[in-house]
Design a protein around this motif. Structure first.
Motif, short mmCIF file in Angstrom:
data_model
loop_
_atom_site.label_atom_id
_atom_site.label_comp_id
_atom_site.label_asym_id
_atom_site.label_seq_id
_atom_site.Cartn_x
_atom_site.Cartn_y
_atom_site.Cartn_z
N GLY A 97 -6.74 -1.63 1.19
CA GLY A 97 -8.14 -1.20 1.13
C GLY A 97 -8.81 -1.62 -0.17
O GLY A 97 -8.14 -1.99 -1.15
N ARG A 98 -10.13 -1.53 -0.20
CA ARG A 98 -10.88 -1.98 -1.37
C ARG A 98 -10.52 -1.16 -2.62
O ARG A 98 -10.32 -1.74 -3.69
CB ARG A 98 -12.39 -1.87 -1.10
CG ARG A 98 -13.23 -2.29 -2.31
CD ARG A 98 -14.71 -2.25 -2.02
NE ARG A 98 -15.48 -2.48 -3.24
CZ ARG A 98 -15.72 -3.66 -3.78
NH1 ARG A 98 -15.23 -4.76 -3.21
NH2 ARG A 98 -16.43 -3.79 -4.88
N ASN A 99 -10.44 0.15 -2.50
CA ASN A 99 -10.15 0.97 -3.68
C ASN A 99 -8.78 0.63 -4.28
O ASN A 99 -8.62 0.53 -5.49
CB ASN A 99 -10.21 2.46 -3.33
CG ASN A 99 -11.63 2.92 -3.07
OD1 ASN A 99 -12.59 2.25 -3.46
ND2 ASN A 99 -11.77 4.05 -2.40
N ARG A 131 -8.51 -8.38 -1.42
CA ARG A 131 -8.38 -7.29 -0.44
C ARG A 131 -8.02 -7.84 0.93
O ARG A 131 -7.10 -7.34 1.60
CB ARG A 131 -9.69 -6.52 -0.37
CG ARG A 131 -9.73 -5.41 0.69
CD ARG A 131 -11.17 -5.11 1.07
NE ARG A 131 -11.82 -6.28 1.67
CZ ARG A 131 -13.14 -6.47 1.72
NH1 ARG A 131 -13.96 -5.57 1.21
NH2 ARG A 131 -13.63 -7.55 2.28
N ALA A 159 0.85 -1.19 0.00
CA ALA A 159 0.00 0.00 0.00
C ALA A 159 0.88 1.24 0.00
O ALA A 159 0.96 1.96 0.99
CB ALA A 159 -0.94 0.00 1.19
#
Length: 279
Positions: free
Chosen positions: A238-240, A232, A162
Motif C-alpha cells: 500500500g501507499r502508506n 508501490r 507487507a
C-alpha cells in the motif's frame, strides 16, 4: 597545523604527501591535496601508487594513511568493538557511527564509515546492517525471547513485503502491543528484524528484496528517478507502507530524496547483509 603546512609546501608531490602522512594519525584527504597542487587524475593515481599507504573511501573523498597510522586506526576500531562486546555480550554489536565514542579519536562520520568498510573487507570486522561486530562474536538471545521469536518469525515471514503491524502481531498472539514492540526492538539487536516505522518491523531478507527492486526501478528510469507510485505498484504494498519503506531507505542512505523523486545513492549490497544469524 604548521608542521602539516610545511610538509605540503614541498615542491615534490611525493615527498609532500609522504611527509604529511607521517604526521597525520587521522589520514589525509588526498583528492583535496591533489586539487590544491593542480594534479591531473593520472598524476594523482601515479602519486598514490608510488607511496606505501592505505587508501579508504571513494573519490572525491578518499583518505590515505601511512602504514603506521593505519595499523593504529585499525587497532583502535577493533579494540573499541571488542570492548563493546565485553560490556554488552547480549547485543549484536555497536553502531558504526558510535564505534569511536570514548576513544578520543575525532573524525567525520563519513571517514568512520569508510574505515569500517575497509576493515570489513579485510575481515577484521563484520558488518550487520549498520552494526559492527568481531567475526567471532555471537550475541546472546535470552531463552524467553528465543521462544517468543519462534511464534513471531513465521508471522513476519508470511507477510513478506507487507509484514503485519505490531498491533496485528499482538492481536494474533494475544499480547500487549507495547510488549511486542519492546520484544522486536530486542530481537532487532540480533539482526533478526529491522524497525522501519514505529509500528512495523521487517525481516532483513524482505527489505533486501525491496532494496533490489528499488535498484531495478532506478536502472529502468532514464533519469534514475523513483516515485512512490512506481515503487508501490511494483512492490505490491500500500501507499502508506511504501512511504514508510522509502523513508527508511532515505535514513540508511540507500536513497536520496530530491523533491518528489528519489535516486539510488548506494548499492543495496553495500547497505544490507545477505544472510542473518541463526537463533
Amino acid at each position: 597545523r604548521l608542521a602539516f603546512l610545511r610538509a605540503v609546501a614541498d615542491d615534490d608531490a611525493a615527498r609532500a604527501l609522504a611527509a604529511a602522512l607521517a604526521i597525520a594519525p587521522s589520514g589525509i584527504a588526498v583528492d583535496g591535496l591533489a586539487r590544491g597542487r593542480n594534479l591531473t587524475d593520472t598524476e594523482t593515481e601515479a602519486l598514490l601508487a608510488a607511496l606505501p599507504l592505505r587508501l579508504v573511501g571513494d573519490a572525491p573523498a578518499r583518505h590515505a594513511f601511512s602504514p603506521l597510522h593505519w595499523g593504529a586506526m585499525r587497532e583502535t576500531l577493533v579494540a573499541a568493538v571488542a570492548a563493546h562486546h565485553r560490556r554488552h555480550p547480549e547485543l549484536l554489536g555497536i553502531a558504526t557511527d558510535r564505534v569511536l565514542a570514548g576513544t578520543g579519536v575525532r573524525i567525520s562520520s563519513t571517514l568512520v564509515a569508510a574505515i569500517a568498510d575497509a576493515l570489513v573487507a579485510e575481515a577484521s570486522l563484520v558488518k550487520e546492517g549498520h552494526t559492527l561486530r568481531l567475526p567471532t562474536h555471537r550475541a546472546r538471545i535470552e531463552p524467553a525471547d528465543a521462544a517468543r521469536w519462534k511464534a513471531v518469525a513465521p508471522l513476519l515471514d508470511a507477510g513478506g513485503a507487507a509484514p503485519p503491524s505490531v498491533a496485528e502481531i499482538a492481536d494474533r498472539l494475544r499480547e500487549r502491543p507495547d510488549r511486542i514492540a519492546q520484544f522486536l526492538v530486542r530481537i532487532g539487536r540480533h539482526g533478526l528484524a529491522i524497525r522501519v516505522a514505529d509500528n512495523r518491523f521487517f525481516r532483513p531478507a524482505a527489505l533486501q528484496r525491496l532494496a533490489d527492486l528499488l535498484s531495478d526501478l532506478a536502472a529502468e528510469a532514464p533519469d534514475g528517478h523513483i516515485t512512490v507510485a512506481r515503487f508501490r505498484d511494483r512492490s505490491g504494498v500500500g501507499r502508506n507502507l511504501a512511504i514508510d519503506v522509502l523513508e527508511y531507505f532515505d535514513q540508511v542512505k540507500l536513497t536520496r530524496r530530491t523533491g518528489e523523486f528519489r535516486v539510488l545513492a548506494r548499492s543495496p549490497k553495500d547497505v544490507f547483509k545477505r544472510d542473518e544469524p541463526p537463533v
